[in-house]
Design a protein around this motif. Structure first.
Motif, PDB file in Angstrom:
ATOM      1  N   LYS A   1       0.742  -1.118  -0.050  1.00 14.69           N
ATOM      2  CA  LYS A   1       0.051  -0.081  -0.069  1.00 14.69           C
ATOM      3  C   LYS A   1       0.976   1.219   0.158  1.00 14.69           C
ATOM      4  O   LYS A   1       0.265   2.387  -0.105  1.00 14.69           O
ATOM      5  CB  LYS A   1      -0.956  -0.062   1.590  1.00 14.69           C
ATOM      6  N   GLY A   2       2.230   1.288   0.057  1.00 12.69           N
ATOM      7  CA  GLY A   2       3.161   2.294   0.074  1.00 12.69           C
ATOM      8  C   GLY A   2       3.326   2.805   1.265  1.00 12.69           C
ATOM      9  O   GLY A   2       3.864   3.846   1.635  1.00 12.69           O
ATOM     10  N   VAL A   3       2.936   1.893   2.245  1.00 15.36           N
ATOM     11  CA  VAL A   3       3.239   2.378   3.601  1.00 15.36           C
ATOM     12  C   VAL A   3       4.624   1.915   4.315  1.00 15.36           C
ATOM     13  O   VAL A   3       5.056   0.701   3.988  1.00 15.36           O
ATOM     14  CB  VAL A   3       2.126   1.749   4.609  1.00 15.36           C
ATOM     15  N   ARG A   4       5.395   2.703   4.681  1.00 17.26           N
ATOM     16  CA  ARG A   4       6.769   2.616   5.352  1.00 17.26           C
ATOM     17  C   ARG A   4       6.526   2.218   6.753  1.00 17.26           C
ATOM     18  O   ARG A   4       6.379   3.218   7.427  1.00 17.26           O
ATOM     19  CB  ARG A   4       7.477   4.044   5.168  1.00 17.26           C
ATOM     20  N   PHE A   5       6.617   1.143   7.118  1.00 14.89           N
ATOM     21  CA  PHE A   5       6.168   0.383   8.486  1.00 14.89           C
ATOM     22  C   PHE A   5       7.245   0.236   9.592  1.00 14.89           C
ATOM     23  O   PHE A   5       6.801  -0.097  10.657  1.00 14.89           O
ATOM     24  CB  PHE A   5       5.142  -0.718   8.065  1.00 14.89           C
TER      25      PHE A   5
END
Length: 261
Positions: free
Chosen positions: A145-149
């Motif tokens: 989702k493009g989340v840098r987690f």
């Protein structure tokens, strides 16, 4: 001997059935009994759920974790053992876990009667790795989702590196970094499976200039993230047609090119 007359039979039925007032009293008494039973049953149910020692939290189980540990999840979930099972706030638990453990993409909080709480965790999976040069050379994991987690010290296997080779110009004002990261993630998801295994780097120079670096020094000019499936099919066919090529260009999937040997 003659039987009772009609008048006598009517009088007997009247006496047996009672007066209208007596019938109303009977119905009222029955209604009171039923209402009392309902109230007692409700009170007993409330006591059983909230006051009894039988339906209380004794165990918190965790499933689905891969990188996180069961204990990490339990600590953040902070479920009070001994509390009534019915009173556990599943929404609050989910919010805490997702806020404090960004690696968690989703969690399902399940009551397991009579004594358990189950935490079914779904962790985010990195599809790209962004090198964080300002944090001791560590890596930032980016999901689909493009989340840098998460920030990790070693790059996980199977996820290509992401390089943002963009200048601080009008391009960034039009397409912020987060948008460019999402475009790169979309491209990574469209790369054919056979090619994905050899992909070492996804390089973003601008919104419509994304390229891949493969093992063996091969490169792929992908262009923008648009028409990703068509580009994937074209790249697969192009690599079969020119297995010795070093550079492939599928930015215009209807007119692909390959070069080098």
């Amino acid at each position: 001997m003659a039987g009772p007359t009609t008048a006598e039979r009517g009088e007997r039925q009247k006496l047996e059935s009672g007066s209208p007032r007596l019938r109303r009293l009977r119905r009222l008494r029955m209604l009171i009994i039923l209402l009392s039973a309902v109230v007692l049953a409700g009170a007993a149910t409330i006591w059983l759920l909230y006051g009894s020692p039988w339906l209380r939290v004794e165990k918190v189980s965790v499933s689905g974790v891969r990188v996180l540990t069961d204990q990490q999840v339990r600590d953040v979930a902070d479920v009070s053992t001994g509390s009534p099972l019915i009173s556990v706030d599943s929404d609050a638990i989910e919010a805490r876990l997702r806020h404090k453990l960004p690696r968690i993409d989703a969690v399902d909080v399940v009551r397991s009667w009579p004594h358990g709480i189950g935490l079914k965790v779904t962790e985010r999976t990195p599809v790209l790795i962004l090198k964080n040069t300002g944090n001791g050379g560590k890596y930032v994991e980016v999901d689909a989702k493009g989340v840098r987690f998460a920030t990790v010290s070693a790059a996980p296997k199977g996820a290509p590196a992401l390089e943002l080779a963009v200048s601080r110009s009008a391009v960034l004002r039009r397409f912020p970094v987060d948008r460019l990261v999402r475009e790169a993630v979309g491209v990574a998801g469209d790369i054919p499976v056979a090619v994905r295994r050899d992909t070492r780097l996804v390089k973003v120079r601008s919104y419509d200039s994304i390229s891949l670096e493969l093992s063996g020094g091969r490169t792929v000019e992908w262009g923008s993230g648009e028409k990703g499936r068509a580009k994937a099919r074209t790249l697969t066919a192009l690599m079969k047609a020119a297995p010795g090529a070093r550079h492939f260009d599928v930015s215009a999937p209807i007119a692909p090119t390959s070069s080098g040997s």
